[in-house]
Design a protein around this motif. Sequence first.
Motif, PDB file in Angstrom:
ATOM      1  N   VAL A  33       0.840  -1.209   0.000  1.00  0.00           N
ATOM      2  CA  VAL A  33       0.000   0.000   0.000  1.00  0.00           C
ATOM      3  C   VAL A  33       0.870   1.253   0.000  1.00  0.00           C
ATOM      4  CG1 VAL A  33      -1.725   1.305   1.312  1.00  0.00           C
ATOM      5  CG2 VAL A  33      -1.924  -1.171   1.134  1.00  0.00           C
ATOM      6  N   GLU A  34       1.944   1.255   0.769  1.00  0.00           N
ATOM      7  CA  GLU A  34       2.851   2.408   0.785  1.00  0.00           C
ATOM      8  C   GLU A  34       3.446   2.637  -0.592  1.00  0.00           C
ATOM      9  OE1 GLU A  34       4.341   1.965   5.434  1.00  0.00           O
ATOM     10  OE2 GLU A  34       5.545   1.127   3.810  1.00  0.00           O
ATOM     11  N   ARG A  35       3.804   1.569  -1.266  1.00  0.00           N
ATOM     12  CA  ARG A  35       4.382   1.679  -2.605  1.00  0.00           C
ATOM     13  C   ARG A  35       3.370   2.251  -3.594  1.00  0.00           C
ATOM     14  NH1 ARG A  35       8.788  -0.468  -5.668  1.00  0.00           N
ATOM     15  NH2 ARG A  35       8.503   0.471  -7.697  1.00  0.00           N
ATOM     16  N   VAL A  36       2.132   1.768  -3.522  1.00  0.00           N
ATOM     17  CA  VAL A  36       1.089   2.260  -4.429  1.00  0.00           C
ATOM     18  C   VAL A  36       0.833   3.745  -4.178  1.00  0.00           C
ATOM     19  CG1 VAL A  36      -1.373   2.090  -4.996  1.00  0.00           C
ATOM     20  CG2 VAL A  36       0.000   0.021  -4.757  1.00  0.00           C
ATOM     21  N   VAL A  37       0.769   4.143  -2.916  1.00  0.00           N
ATOM     22  CA  VAL A  37       0.548   5.556  -2.584  1.00  0.00           C
ATOM     23  C   VAL A  37       1.679   6.406  -3.156  1.00  0.00           C
ATOM     24  CG1 VAL A  37       0.460   7.228  -0.689  1.00  0.00           C
ATOM     25  CG2 VAL A  37      -0.884   5.125  -0.558  1.00  0.00           C
ATOM     26  N   CYS A  38       2.907   5.970  -2.990  1.00  0.00           N
ATOM     27  CA  CYS A  38       4.047   6.727  -3.526  1.00  0.00           C
ATOM     28  C   CYS A  38       4.021   6.777  -5.049  1.00  0.00           C
ATOM     29  CB  CYS A  38       5.355   6.127  -3.031  1.00  0.00           C
ATOM     30  SG  CYS A  38       5.677   6.441  -1.287  1.00  0.00           S
ATOM     31  N   ASP A  39       3.692   5.663  -5.678  1.00  0.00           N
ATOM     32  CA  ASP A  39       3.623   5.648  -7.142  1.00  0.00           C
ATOM     33  C   ASP A  39       2.568   6.623  -7.642  1.00  0.00           C
ATOM     34  OD1 ASP A  39       5.630   3.772  -7.292  1.00  0.00           O
ATOM     35  OD2 ASP A  39       4.294   2.079  -7.719  1.00  0.00           O
ATOM     36  N   TYR A  40       1.395   6.603  -7.034  1.00  0.00           N
ATOM     37  CA  TYR A  40       0.340   7.531  -7.457  1.00  0.00           C
ATOM     38  C   TYR A  40       0.735   8.977  -7.187  1.00  0.00           C
ATOM     39  CZ  TYR A  40      -3.180   3.842  -8.244  1.00  0.00           C
ATOM     40  OH  TYR A  40      -3.885   2.768  -8.721  1.00  0.00           O
ATOM     41  N   LYS A  41       1.358   9.207  -6.056  1.00  0.00           N
ATOM     42  CA  LYS A  41       1.724  10.571  -5.668  1.00  0.00           C
ATOM     43  C   LYS A  41       2.849  11.133  -6.543  1.00  0.00           C
ATOM     44  CE  LYS A  41       2.158  14.086  -2.727  1.00  0.00           C
ATOM     45  NZ  LYS A  41       1.292  15.213  -2.988  1.00  0.00           N
ATOM     46  N   TYR A  42       3.917  10.367  -6.710  1.00  0.00           N
ATOM     47  CA  TYR A  42       5.110  10.917  -7.354  1.00  0.00           C
ATOM     48  C   TYR A  42       5.220  10.617  -8.843  1.00  0.00           C
ATOM     49  CZ  TYR A  42       6.345  11.839  -2.576  1.00  0.00           C
ATOM     50  OH  TYR A  42       6.320  12.296  -1.289  1.00  0.00           O
ATOM     51  N   ARG A  43       4.643   9.522  -9.299  1.00  0.00           N
ATOM     52  CA  ARG A  43       4.744   9.200 -10.726  1.00  0.00           C
ATOM     53  C   ARG A  43       3.544   9.703 -11.502  1.00  0.00           C
ATOM     54  NH1 ARG A  43       6.276   3.629 -12.328  1.00  0.00           N
ATOM     55  NH2 ARG A  43       6.874   4.720 -14.197  1.00  0.00           N
ATOM     56  N   ARG A  44       2.369   9.654 -10.872  1.00  0.00           N
ATOM     57  CA  ARG A  44       1.161  10.103 -11.573  1.00  0.00           C
ATOM     58  C   ARG A  44       0.741  11.511 -11.189  1.00  0.00           C
ATOM     59  NH1 ARG A  44      -2.738   4.752 -11.588  1.00  0.00           N
ATOM     60  NH2 ARG A  44      -1.192   3.341 -12.453  1.00  0.00           N
ATOM     61  N   GLY A  45       1.264  12.023 -10.084  1.00  0.00           N
ATOM     62  CA  GLY A  45       0.947  13.392  -9.666  1.00  0.00           C
ATOM     63  C   GLY A  45      -0.420  13.547  -9.018  1.00  0.00           C
ATOM     64  N   TRP A  46      -0.959  12.471  -8.466  1.00  0.00           N
ATOM     65  CA  TRP A  46      -2.283  12.525  -7.849  1.00  0.00           C
ATOM     66  C   TRP A  46      -2.197  13.167  -6.467  1.00  0.00           C
ATOM     67  CZ3 TRP A  46      -5.605   7.516  -8.606  1.00  0.00           C
ATOM     68  CH2 TRP A  46      -5.724   7.245  -9.968  1.00  0.00           C
ATOM     69  N   SER A  47      -3.292  13.791  -6.055  1.00  0.00           N
ATOM     70  CA  SER A  47      -3.379  14.324  -4.698  1.00  0.00           C
ATOM     71  C   SER A  47      -3.708  13.183  -3.742  1.00  0.00           C
ATOM     72  CB  SER A  47      -4.466  15.396  -4.613  1.00  0.00           C
ATOM     73  OG  SER A  47      -5.744  14.804  -4.741  1.00  0.00           O
ATOM     74  N   LEU A  48      -3.498  13.416  -2.463  1.00  0.00           N
ATOM     75  CA  LEU A  48      -3.786  12.386  -1.471  1.00  0.00           C
ATOM     76  C   LEU A  48      -5.285  12.074  -1.413  1.00  0.00           C
ATOM     77  CD1 LEU A  48      -1.325  13.424   1.374  1.00  0.00           C
ATOM     78  CD2 LEU A  48      -1.025  11.678  -0.368  1.00  0.00           C
ATOM     79  N   ILE A  49      -6.112  13.058  -1.690  1.00  0.00           N
ATOM     80  CA  ILE A  49      -7.561  12.828  -1.723  1.00  0.00           C
ATOM     81  C   ILE A  49      -7.909  11.878  -2.866  1.00  0.00           C
ATOM     82  CG2 ILE A  49      -9.801  13.935  -2.149  1.00  0.00           C
ATOM     83  CD1 ILE A  49      -8.640  16.453  -0.809  1.00  0.00           C
ATOM     84  N   GLN A  50      -7.351  12.111  -4.039  1.00  0.00           N
ATOM     85  CA  GLN A  50      -7.603  11.240  -5.184  1.00  0.00           C
ATOM     86  C   GLN A  50      -7.125   9.818  -4.910  1.00  0.00           C
ATOM     87  OE1 GLN A  50      -5.380  13.707  -7.953  1.00  0.00           O
ATOM     88  NE2 GLN A  50      -7.247  13.994  -9.184  1.00  0.00           N
ATOM     89  N   ILE A  51      -5.976   9.700  -4.293  1.00  0.00           N
ATOM     90  CA  ILE A  51      -5.439   8.371  -3.978  1.00  0.00           C
ATOM     91  C   ILE A  51      -6.359   7.654  -3.006  1.00  0.00           C
ATOM     92  CG2 ILE A  51      -3.500   7.114  -2.949  1.00  0.00           C
ATOM     93  CD1 ILE A  51      -1.720   9.512  -3.876  1.00  0.00           C
ATOM     94  N   GLY A  52      -6.832   8.375  -2.001  1.00  0.00           N
ATOM     95  CA  GLY A  52      -7.752   7.789  -1.034  1.00  0.00           C
ATOM     96  C   GLY A  52      -9.034   7.297  -1.679  1.00  0.00           C
ATOM     97  N   GLU A  53      -9.573   8.082  -2.594  1.00  0.00           N
ATOM     98  CA  GLU A  53     -10.793   7.674  -3.310  1.00  0.00           C
ATOM     99  C   GLU A  53     -10.543   6.427  -4.145  1.00  0.00           C
ATOM    100  OE1 GLU A  53     -12.015  11.131  -5.474  1.00  0.00           O
ATOM    101  OE2 GLU A  53     -12.800  12.130  -3.688  1.00  0.00           O
ATOM    102  N   GLU A  54      -9.399   6.370  -4.786  1.00  0.00           N
ATOM    103  CA  GLU A  54      -9.065   5.230  -5.641  1.00  0.00           C
ATOM    104  C   GLU A  54      -8.873   3.950  -4.823  1.00  0.00           C
ATOM    105  OE1 GLU A  54      -8.094   3.084  -9.112  1.00  0.00           O
ATOM    106  OE2 GLU A  54      -8.956   5.085  -8.933  1.00  0.00           O
ATOM    107  N   LEU A  55      -8.222   4.075  -3.670  1.00  0.00           N
ATOM    108  CA  LEU A  55      -7.878   2.902  -2.872  1.00  0.00           C
ATOM    109  C   LEU A  55      -8.910   2.580  -1.789  1.00  0.00           C
ATOM    110  CD1 LEU A  55      -4.036   3.477  -2.396  1.00  0.00           C
ATOM    111  CD2 LEU A  55      -5.197   2.099  -4.135  1.00  0.00           C
TER     112      LEU A  55
END
Length: 77
Positions: A33-55
């Motif tokens: 989960v930590e890896r997915v959050v980092c990938d979404y945050k740093y590689r895709r540029g998603w906000s933490l809110i968007q990541i939370g909705e996705e996961l």
Amino acid sequence: MDQCRRITRQRIAELPRVQDYQSLMDNANLTEVERVVCDYKYRRGWSLIQIGEELGYSESGIKRIHLRALKKLEKMI
């Protein structure tokens, strides 16, 4: 956020090559989960809110996960 974690975030965001990012993440011993959050945050540029909705996590839950990942990555950088 303290200064060390701010610098860690900046260094991750500024990694010049995808291979450098992948190597850092592979060696940091992150959970899935930590890896997915980092990938979404740093590689895709998603906000933490968007990541939370996705996961399926709350924003505060994603913030805690991201903070745990940053603590691990801080040791690597």
